[in-house]
Scaffold this motif. Sequence first.
Motif, PDB file in Angstrom:
ATOM      1  N   ASP A 206      10.105  64.205 -41.945  1.00 12.91           N
ATOM      2  CA  ASP A 206      10.370  64.109 -40.508  1.00 12.91           C
ATOM      3  C   ASP A 206       9.597  65.214 -39.800  1.00 12.91           C
ATOM      4  OD1 ASP A 206      11.298  63.851 -37.959  1.00 12.91           O
ATOM      5  OD2 ASP A 206      13.435  63.957 -38.451  1.00 12.91           O
ATOM      6  N   PRO A 207       8.379  64.944 -39.308  1.00 19.16           N
ATOM      7  CA  PRO A 207       7.585  66.002 -38.679  1.00 19.16           C
ATOM      8  C   PRO A 207       8.212  66.578 -37.416  1.00 19.16           C
ATOM      9  CG  PRO A 207       6.572  63.859 -38.328  1.00 19.16           C
ATOM     10  CD  PRO A 207       7.677  63.653 -39.300  1.00 19.16           C
ATOM     11  N   ARG A 208       8.988  65.776 -36.666  1.00 18.84           N
ATOM     12  CA  ARG A 208       9.628  66.290 -35.448  1.00 18.84           C
ATOM     13  C   ARG A 208      10.677  67.338 -35.793  1.00 18.84           C
ATOM     14  NH1 ARG A 208       8.956  63.425 -30.744  1.00 18.84           N
ATOM     15  NH2 ARG A 208      11.027  64.121 -30.034  1.00 18.84           N
ATOM     16  N   ARG A 209      11.441  67.061 -36.823  1.00 14.94           N
ATOM     17  CA  ARG A 209      12.468  68.028 -37.234  1.00 14.94           C
ATOM     18  C   ARG A 209      11.824  69.314 -37.740  1.00 14.94           C
ATOM     19  NH1 ARG A 209      15.074  69.342 -41.990  1.00 14.94           N
ATOM     20  NH2 ARG A 209      17.251  70.085 -41.743  1.00 14.94           N
ATOM     21  N   ASP A 210      10.741  69.204 -38.523  1.00 12.57           N
ATOM     22  CA  ASP A 210      10.039  70.402 -39.003  1.00 12.57           C
ATOM     23  C   ASP A 210       9.461  71.199 -37.836  1.00 12.57           C
ATOM     24  OD1 ASP A 210      10.636  69.758 -41.603  1.00 12.57           O
ATOM     25  OD2 ASP A 210       8.692  68.855 -42.039  1.00 12.57           O
ATOM     26  N   ALA A 211       8.940  70.500 -36.823  1.00 12.62           N
ATOM     27  CA  ALA A 211       8.408  71.198 -35.656  1.00 12.62           C
ATOM     28  C   ALA A 211       9.519  71.971 -34.934  1.00 12.62           C
ATOM     29  CB  ALA A 211       7.748  70.192 -34.713  1.00 12.62           C
ATOM     30  N   GLU A 212      10.687  71.396 -34.863  1.00 10.73           N
ATOM     31  CA  GLU A 212      11.809  72.088 -34.221  1.00 10.73           C
ATOM     32  C   GLU A 212      12.223  73.319 -35.020  1.00 10.73           C
ATOM     33  OE1 GLU A 212      14.783  69.090 -33.954  1.00 10.73           O
ATOM     34  OE2 GLU A 212      13.894  68.112 -32.186  1.00 10.73           O
ATOM     35  N   ILE A 213      12.227  73.216 -36.351  1.00  8.41           N
ATOM     36  CA  ILE A 213      12.571  74.367 -37.189  1.00  8.41           C
ATOM     37  C   ILE A 213      11.587  75.509 -36.975  1.00  8.41           C
ATOM     38  CG2 ILE A 213      12.757  75.184 -39.561  1.00  8.41           C
ATOM     39  CD1 ILE A 213      13.776  72.406 -40.334  1.00  8.41           C
ATOM     40  N   LEU A 214      10.318  75.199 -36.922  1.00  2.30           N
ATOM     41  CA  LEU A 214       9.294  76.232 -36.722  1.00  2.30           C
ATOM     42  C   LEU A 214       9.400  76.838 -35.330  1.00  2.30           C
ATOM     43  CD1 LEU A 214       6.219  74.498 -38.431  1.00  2.30           C
ATOM     44  CD2 LEU A 214       7.560  76.427 -39.308  1.00  2.30           C
ATOM     45  N   ILE A 243       2.872  67.838 -38.465  1.00  6.73           N
ATOM     46  CA  ILE A 243       3.809  68.772 -37.829  1.00  6.73           C
ATOM     47  C   ILE A 243       3.136  69.456 -36.640  1.00  6.73           C
ATOM     48  CG2 ILE A 243       5.119  70.904 -38.175  1.00  6.73           C
ATOM     49  CD1 ILE A 243       5.477  70.055 -41.111  1.00  6.73           C
ATOM     50  N   ALA A 244       1.859  69.851 -36.821  1.00  4.88           N
ATOM     51  CA  ALA A 244       1.132  70.515 -35.731  1.00  4.88           C
ATOM     52  C   ALA A 244       0.986  69.587 -34.529  1.00  4.88           C
ATOM     53  CB  ALA A 244      -0.236  70.970 -36.224  1.00  4.88           C
ATOM     54  N   THR A 249       2.912  68.136 -29.087  1.00  5.43           N
ATOM     55  CA  THR A 249       3.463  67.064 -28.249  1.00  5.43           C
ATOM     56  C   THR A 249       4.807  67.469 -27.650  1.00  5.43           C
ATOM     57  OG1 THR A 249       2.354  65.402 -29.610  1.00  5.43           O
ATOM     58  CG2 THR A 249       4.181  64.643 -28.244  1.00  5.43           C
ATOM     59  N   MET A 250       5.636  68.101 -28.441  1.00  2.65           N
ATOM     60  CA  MET A 250       6.988  68.437 -28.009  1.00  2.65           C
ATOM     61  C   MET A 250       7.038  69.694 -27.135  1.00  2.65           C
ATOM     62  SD  MET A 250       8.839  67.655 -31.672  1.00  2.65           S
ATOM     63  CE  MET A 250      10.447  68.254 -31.194  1.00  2.65           C
ATOM     64  N   PHE A 251       6.207  70.694 -27.452  1.00  5.39           N
ATOM     65  CA  PHE A 251       6.338  71.988 -26.775  1.00  5.39           C
ATOM     66  C   PHE A 251       5.095  72.404 -25.996  1.00  5.39           C
ATOM     67  CE2 PHE A 251       8.821  72.142 -30.792  1.00  5.39           C
ATOM     68  CZ  PHE A 251      10.088  72.042 -30.228  1.00  5.39           C
ATOM     69  N   GLY A 252       4.026  71.602 -26.089  1.00  7.08           N
ATOM     70  CA  GLY A 252       2.821  71.915 -25.333  1.00  7.08           C
ATOM     71  C   GLY A 252       2.127  73.181 -25.790  1.00  7.08           C
ATOM     72  N   LYS A 253       2.290  73.546 -27.020  1.00  8.64           N
ATOM     73  CA  LYS A 253       1.689  74.768 -27.536  1.00  8.64           C
ATOM     74  C   LYS A 253       1.009  74.479 -28.876  1.00  8.64           C
ATOM     75  CE  LYS A 253       3.859  78.641 -26.896  1.00  8.64           C
ATOM     76  NZ  LYS A 253       4.840  79.743 -27.017  1.00  8.64           N
ATOM     77  N   ASP A 254       0.006  75.287 -29.199  1.00 13.56           N
ATOM     78  CA  ASP A 254      -0.705  75.139 -30.471  1.00 13.56           C
ATOM     79  C   ASP A 254       0.046  75.888 -31.565  1.00 13.56           C
ATOM     80  OD1 ASP A 254      -3.303  74.321 -31.906  1.00 13.56           O
ATOM     81  OD2 ASP A 254      -3.145  76.458 -32.346  1.00 13.56           O
ATOM     82  N   LEU A 255       0.373  75.192 -32.609  1.00 16.54           N
ATOM     83  CA  LEU A 255       1.194  75.779 -33.674  1.00 16.54           C
ATOM     84  C   LEU A 255       0.479  76.933 -34.354  1.00 16.54           C
ATOM     85  CD1 LEU A 255       3.668  75.857 -35.467  1.00 16.54           C
ATOM     86  CD2 LEU A 255       2.699  73.983 -36.831  1.00 16.54           C
ATOM     87  N   ILE A 256      -0.831  76.787 -34.655  1.00  8.37           N
ATOM     88  CA  ILE A 256      -1.542  77.861 -35.346  1.00  8.37           C
ATOM     89  C   ILE A 256      -1.589  79.119 -34.471  1.00  8.37           C
ATOM     90  CG2 ILE A 256      -3.783  78.575 -36.260  1.00  8.37           C
ATOM     91  CD1 ILE A 256      -4.258  75.785 -37.230  1.00  8.37           C
ATOM     92  N   SER A 257      -1.799  78.948 -33.174  1.00  9.80           N
ATOM     93  CA  SER A 257      -1.831  80.111 -32.266  1.00  9.80           C
ATOM     94  C   SER A 257      -0.480  80.813 -32.240  1.00  9.80           C
ATOM     95  CB  SER A 257      -2.223  79.656 -30.863  1.00  9.80           C
ATOM     96  OG  SER A 257      -3.516  79.093 -30.855  1.00  9.80           O
ATOM     97  N   ASP A 258       0.590  80.052 -32.205  1.00  5.73           N
ATOM     98  CA  ASP A 258       1.923  80.660 -32.218  1.00  5.73           C
ATOM     99  C   ASP A 258       2.179  81.402 -33.530  1.00  5.73           C
ATOM    100  OD1 ASP A 258       2.470  79.808 -29.696  1.00  5.73           O
ATOM    101  OD2 ASP A 258       4.299  78.694 -30.219  1.00  5.73           O
ATOM    102  N   LEU A 259       1.781  80.801 -34.646  1.00  6.02           N
ATOM    103  CA  LEU A 259       1.991  81.461 -35.940  1.00  6.02           C
ATOM    104  C   LEU A 259       1.201  82.767 -36.030  1.00  6.02           C
ATOM    105  CD1 LEU A 259       1.859  78.312 -38.272  1.00  6.02           C
ATOM    106  CD2 LEU A 259       3.864  79.775 -37.868  1.00  6.02           C
TER     107      LEU A 259
END
Length: 508
Positions: A206-214, A243-244, A249-259
């Motif tokens: 479930d990529p949406r759930r994983d995105a929420e966890i991150l 997941i990225a 899509t959900m938060f309007g942010k780049d996952l790698i940049s946030d990490l």
Amino acid sequence: MSYPGYPPNNQGFPGHPGVQQPGSQLPYPPYPGGNVGQQGYPMPSAYPPGQPSYPQQSPYPPQVGQYPPQQSGQFLPQSGPYAPNPSMYPSSAVPSQYPSSTVAGQYPSTIPSQYPPQASPYPNAQLPSGYAPQSAAYPTQSAYPPNQSATSVYPNMTAGGYDGGSRVPPQAAYPPVSTPAHYQPLSSSPAQKKSNPTLRPVNPFDPRRDAEILRKAMKGFGTDEKSIIQVLAHRVNSQRQEIAIQFKTMFGKDLISDLKSELSGKFEDLVVALMTPTYDFLAKEIHYAIDGIGTNEETIIEIICTASNAEINNIKMAYHKLFGKDLEKELMGETSGAFRRLLVSLCQGQRNESTFVDVASAQTDAQNLLQAGELQFGTDESTFNMILCSRSFCQLQQVFLEYHRLTGRDFEDVVKSEFSGDIENGLRAVVKSVRDKSSYFAKRLHESMAGFGTNDRALIRIVATRCEIDMVDIKNAYMSMYGKSLEADIADDTSGDYKKCLTALVVG
């Protein structure tokens, strides 16, 4: 009954009555049942005058090996009014391929197709008095190069080491080179192994759930590194990319940049490597190896010399997408000599990837490699380059086996003795990959942690990419080679969240 060329009812034969009466017995069986040349039978005009009778044994040398053994009742065709006499031809000259139902004198005019076309050895029944033997229907082909003997090609063999001129060393259990090439599965070494990774796709996913966890792990004060490891170290690269996408899509942010903003040090490097598409990551590693002053040839060898055709082509496309340059031209500008030619050959991505082997071709390649290296002054690098860069891995295993049969030497030792520097390391990487790629990467991992300090870039690169391919095999090879588990050595050389993430990828 009368016969062509004779008086009716056998009249005119010396020693015989003029007319055969019903029920009477002639002194000799009537022609053609008897043997021509016995008393009372004239000689045919095709033979020299004055010859008292047909020879009981053939005056012509036997044609050894030309035809199969004689079968009863089968004679060669002969023109003229007389049926052939079986005693006038050697037994080896009667072809057995004619069907037994064929009547004498009605054989086909051509020899069956399994024999090469050649002139008939018995033209028009006029057999020349000095008939010379013909060569065998299948000429013998030499297994050795022109003007070379067995001992020159096989230096460790004595002249008596060949049985009956078979041209094959006695210990070899393969057919001679002169036989047609037969393709068969390789029996002397295992076929290419199936993937044995420590990291497999999660199902259900479930990529949406994983995105929420991150998002939750990085939101607010502090960072939940444990949740980040729990998600990213247990998903394959393709799932991380999903997941990225969901994260943006959900938060309007780049996952790698946030990490990157939340993490630091080697743990950050490892997580970014995990989040980067695999071929983009490898292309960046090559670019880093050739960018700036100097070149890290070990990284180039590790990536290019062990890659499959598909991996090479994908890396080339990723490199062009990221840097707008051609990878082959970049490598040519940073390397030279035989090493550059090796990389250019591999960059074509045209290696044969069949899982079958041609034994005869492997023998020829082994002999060519022997001639290009040990049997001449200097080394013909082009022959090594051509064979090692174009043959399939299964075919190369057979080539190495044939080379060992010829010389008794391990092929990797031959490469070490014939080459040096980067070209030696590149060719040895190819040889190790052919034999056991997991052992090659186990050695690379050990080298990254041996001695003072740790080569974290190599450690991250190998663990992040091979955990989805063959990390189980690498761990087994590592234990076999060094007597210690890979996880234990990683734990000794790393610490903190960096160690936890690496261990999670290795353990699976």
